[in-house]
Design a protein around this motif. Sequence first.
Motif, PDB file in Angstrom:
ATOM      1  N   MET A  86       0.811  -1.210   0.000  1.00  0.00           N
ATOM      2  CA  MET A  86       0.000   0.000   0.000  1.00  0.00           C
ATOM      3  C   MET A  86       0.849   1.267   0.000  1.00  0.00           C
ATOM      4  O   MET A  86       0.549   2.223  -0.688  1.00  0.00           O
ATOM      5  CB  MET A  86      -0.918   0.019   1.218  1.00  0.00           C
ATOM      6  CG  MET A  86      -2.031  -1.005   1.164  1.00  0.00           C
ATOM      7  SD  MET A  86      -3.072  -0.932   2.619  1.00  0.00           S
ATOM      8  CE  MET A  86      -3.809   0.686   2.430  1.00  0.00           C
ATOM      9  N   SER A  87       1.945   1.271   0.822  1.00  0.00           N
ATOM     10  CA  SER A  87       2.791   2.458   0.870  1.00  0.00           C
ATOM     11  C   SER A  87       4.176   2.094   1.385  1.00  0.00           C
ATOM     12  O   SER A  87       4.371   1.060   2.037  1.00  0.00           O
ATOM     13  CB  SER A  87       2.177   3.546   1.760  1.00  0.00           C
ATOM     14  OG  SER A  87       2.105   3.117   3.111  1.00  0.00           O
ATOM     15  N   SER A  88       5.133   2.964   1.081  1.00  0.00           N
ATOM     16  CA  SER A  88       6.521   2.799   1.526  1.00  0.00           C
ATOM     17  C   SER A  88       6.932   4.050   2.289  1.00  0.00           C
ATOM     18  O   SER A  88       6.577   5.164   1.903  1.00  0.00           O
ATOM     19  CB  SER A  88       7.452   2.607   0.324  1.00  0.00           C
ATOM     20  OG  SER A  88       7.056   1.507  -0.464  1.00  0.00           O
ATOM     21  N   ALA A 144       9.717  10.391   4.650  1.00  0.00           N
ATOM     22  CA  ALA A 144       9.163  10.508   3.300  1.00  0.00           C
ATOM     23  C   ALA A 144       8.293   9.284   3.037  1.00  0.00           C
ATOM     24  O   ALA A 144       8.694   8.155   3.324  1.00  0.00           O
ATOM     25  CB  ALA A 144      10.265  10.599   2.256  1.00  0.00           C
ATOM     26  N   ILE A 145       7.100   9.525   2.496  1.00  0.00           N
ATOM     27  CA  ILE A 145       6.145   8.451   2.200  1.00  0.00           C
ATOM     28  C   ILE A 145       5.823   8.452   0.712  1.00  0.00           C
ATOM     29  O   ILE A 145       5.580   9.516   0.126  1.00  0.00           O
ATOM     30  CB  ILE A 145       4.843   8.631   3.003  1.00  0.00           C
ATOM     31  CG1 ILE A 145       5.123   8.601   4.507  1.00  0.00           C
ATOM     32  CG2 ILE A 145       3.834   7.537   2.644  1.00  0.00           C
ATOM     33  CD1 ILE A 145       3.893   8.840   5.365  1.00  0.00           C
ATOM     34  N   HIS A 146       5.837   7.258   0.110  1.00  0.00           N
ATOM     35  CA  HIS A 146       5.445   7.103  -1.289  1.00  0.00           C
ATOM     36  C   HIS A 146       4.404   6.003  -1.404  1.00  0.00           C
ATOM     37  O   HIS A 146       4.424   5.032  -0.648  1.00  0.00           O
ATOM     38  CB  HIS A 146       6.663   6.767  -2.160  1.00  0.00           C
ATOM     39  CG  HIS A 146       7.443   7.966  -2.587  1.00  0.00           C
ATOM     40  ND1 HIS A 146       7.553   8.354  -3.889  1.00  0.00           N
ATOM     41  CD2 HIS A 146       8.131   8.878  -1.867  1.00  0.00           C
ATOM     42  CE1 HIS A 146       8.297   9.456  -3.967  1.00  0.00           C
ATOM     43  NE2 HIS A 146       8.658   9.788  -2.744  1.00  0.00           N
ATOM     44  N   ALA A 147       3.506   6.150  -2.358  1.00  0.00           N
ATOM     45  CA  ALA A 147       2.464   5.143  -2.577  1.00  0.00           C
ATOM     46  C   ALA A 147       3.078   3.882  -3.178  1.00  0.00           C
ATOM     47  O   ALA A 147       4.047   3.941  -3.943  1.00  0.00           O
ATOM     48  CB  ALA A 147       1.387   5.694  -3.503  1.00  0.00           C
ATOM     49  N   GLY A 148       2.500   2.730  -2.827  1.00  0.00           N
ATOM     50  CA  GLY A 148       2.953   1.472  -3.394  1.00  0.00           C
ATOM     51  C   GLY A 148       4.306   1.038  -2.862  1.00  0.00           C
ATOM     52  O   GLY A 148       4.844   1.595  -1.904  1.00  0.00           O
ATOM     53  N   LEU A 149       4.883   0.017  -3.497  1.00  0.00           N
ATOM     54  CA  LEU A 149       6.206  -0.472  -3.116  1.00  0.00           C
ATOM     55  C   LEU A 149       7.248   0.337  -3.880  1.00  0.00           C
ATOM     56  O   LEU A 149       7.574   0.028  -5.024  1.00  0.00           O
ATOM     57  CB  LEU A 149       6.345  -1.964  -3.425  1.00  0.00           C
ATOM     58  CG  LEU A 149       7.704  -2.588  -3.070  1.00  0.00           C
ATOM     59  CD1 LEU A 149       8.032  -2.398  -1.595  1.00  0.00           C
ATOM     60  CD2 LEU A 149       7.723  -4.068  -3.436  1.00  0.00           C
ATOM     61  N   VAL A 160       7.255  -0.745   5.108  1.00  0.00           N
ATOM     62  CA  VAL A 160       6.204  -0.870   4.096  1.00  0.00           C
ATOM     63  C   VAL A 160       4.912  -1.222   4.815  1.00  0.00           C
ATOM     64  O   VAL A 160       4.910  -2.013   5.766  1.00  0.00           O
ATOM     65  CB  VAL A 160       6.533  -1.936   3.028  1.00  0.00           C
ATOM     66  CG1 VAL A 160       7.696  -1.483   2.163  1.00  0.00           C
ATOM     67  CG2 VAL A 160       6.837  -3.285   3.654  1.00  0.00           C
ATOM     68  N   MET A 161       3.813  -0.616   4.383  1.00  0.00           N
ATOM     69  CA  MET A 161       2.493  -0.949   4.908  1.00  0.00           C
ATOM     70  C   MET A 161       1.826  -1.887   3.913  1.00  0.00           C
ATOM     71  O   MET A 161       1.666  -1.544   2.734  1.00  0.00           O
ATOM     72  CB  MET A 161       1.653   0.307   5.087  1.00  0.00           C
ATOM     73  CG  MET A 161       0.270   0.047   5.673  1.00  0.00           C
ATOM     74  SD  MET A 161       0.326  -0.400   7.427  1.00  0.00           S
ATOM     75  CE  MET A 161       0.687   1.208   8.139  1.00  0.00           C
ATOM     76  N   LEU A 162       1.470  -3.082   4.381  1.00  0.00           N
ATOM     77  CA  LEU A 162       0.901  -4.102   3.508  1.00  0.00           C
ATOM     78  C   LEU A 162      -0.459  -4.550   4.022  1.00  0.00           C
ATOM     79  O   LEU A 162      -0.682  -4.632   5.238  1.00  0.00           O
ATOM     80  CB  LEU A 162       1.837  -5.309   3.429  1.00  0.00           C
ATOM     81  CG  LEU A 162       3.256  -5.051   2.905  1.00  0.00           C
ATOM     82  CD1 LEU A 162       4.084  -6.327   2.990  1.00  0.00           C
ATOM     83  CD2 LEU A 162       3.228  -4.537   1.480  1.00  0.00           C
ATOM     84  N   HIS A 163      -1.348  -4.864   3.087  1.00  0.00           N
ATOM     85  CA  HIS A 163      -2.663  -5.401   3.416  1.00  0.00           C
ATOM     86  C   HIS A 163      -2.617  -6.901   3.136  1.00  0.00           C
ATOM     87  O   HIS A 163      -2.492  -7.312   1.984  1.00  0.00           O
ATOM     88  CB  HIS A 163      -3.726  -4.714   2.544  1.00  0.00           C
ATOM     89  CG  HIS A 163      -5.129  -5.078   2.903  1.00  0.00           C
ATOM     90  ND1 HIS A 163      -6.144  -5.163   1.965  1.00  0.00           N
ATOM     91  CD2 HIS A 163      -5.704  -5.375   4.099  1.00  0.00           C
ATOM     92  CE1 HIS A 163      -7.271  -5.484   2.575  1.00  0.00           C
ATOM     93  NE2 HIS A 163      -7.031  -5.626   3.863  1.00  0.00           N
ATOM     94  N   LEU A 164      -2.706  -7.710   4.205  1.00  0.00           N
ATOM     95  CA  LEU A 164      -2.465  -9.144   4.075  1.00  0.00           C
ATOM     96  C   LEU A 164      -3.638  -9.982   4.613  1.00  0.00           C
ATOM     97  O   LEU A 164      -3.459 -10.862   5.461  1.00  0.00           O
ATOM     98  CB  LEU A 164      -1.179  -9.525   4.831  1.00  0.00           C
ATOM     99  CG  LEU A 164       0.083  -8.725   4.476  1.00  0.00           C
ATOM    100  CD1 LEU A 164       1.232  -9.103   5.399  1.00  0.00           C
ATOM    101  CD2 LEU A 164       0.461  -8.957   3.013  1.00  0.00           C
TER     102      LEU A 164
END
Length: 329
Positions: free
Chosen positions: A1-3, A103-108, A154-158
Amino acid sequence: MSSRVRLARNLAGFPFPNAADNEERQDVLDLVTRAAAGAELAPNLVTLELARLPDVDRYALVERHLISKQLAHGDAPRAVILSSPDEWLSVMINEEDHLRIQAIHAGLDVRAAHTAADAVDDKLESRIDYAYSNELGYLTACPTNVGAGIRVSVMLHLPALRLTGDIDKVRRAVKDMKHTVRGFYGEGSDVVGDFYQISNHTTLGKTEGEIVDFMETQLAPTIIGYERKAREKMLNARRTHLEDKVHRAFGALLHARLLTSDEALEKLSLVRFGVLCGVLKGPDPRVVNDLILLTQPAHLQRVSGRTMEQGERTVARASLVRQRLGAAT
């Protein structure tokens, strides 16, 4: 979802925040804000002194992952510098360390997040003397951050890994690789709604590039691969079971009159999972993603335009979800 990449830095000649008095904290805050203003860190910067903000605004920043819960509490001099309106950059002042550059970016896209954070770090270091040891690296309040002073997350939806019972195996594997699994709000938070934050645990003896590359090319892709296989397994062997869970969650959200924040997050997680897997035709995933944020306590109160006790929020949250999901279906 985000890095996310976060760099911990401290100023030479000043005690760490937990050992500093308010005058010393104010001196650090003033020095950093002047340096940031002259360094042109981003086109549009906003500096928020947290002691002057209402509680609901501080906690909205926590819910957007722009500041930590620790920074939201207390009345000591502390602040956050944000890029506006995109909020890809936040610089926390006087948290556990003098500076937390994030710093935050969308996705991996860990490398892009690191590049952005590193550029901000270089600009600030050209105007501020950091506490640094030639032997150890950057000096930090917590020993696990000493060295490179970098936290890569990394934020992941699992959801499929949890539903198939394989999430504990992933937890153990992550731990064996000297990384940590945390909840939606990072350190100290519980896992709710199958949102997991994966991050490195230590930095000493490793370069920033090594830590970033391991997350970008090995650890995160491996976990994502496990989740994809778990989703295929459920769709092939337990599709009816999955459809039942997803549609029950969707029905509850469309008709509930009371919703806690945890219940909303858990059910929105299942709906998101169902839409992305193709077992639920309905709301745009962007609507679901928006609701994941808007149903959190501070954002809910800001949307409603008033402060509310917990009982009032359960009613308002259910009403908001019914309205937004109903319009998107």
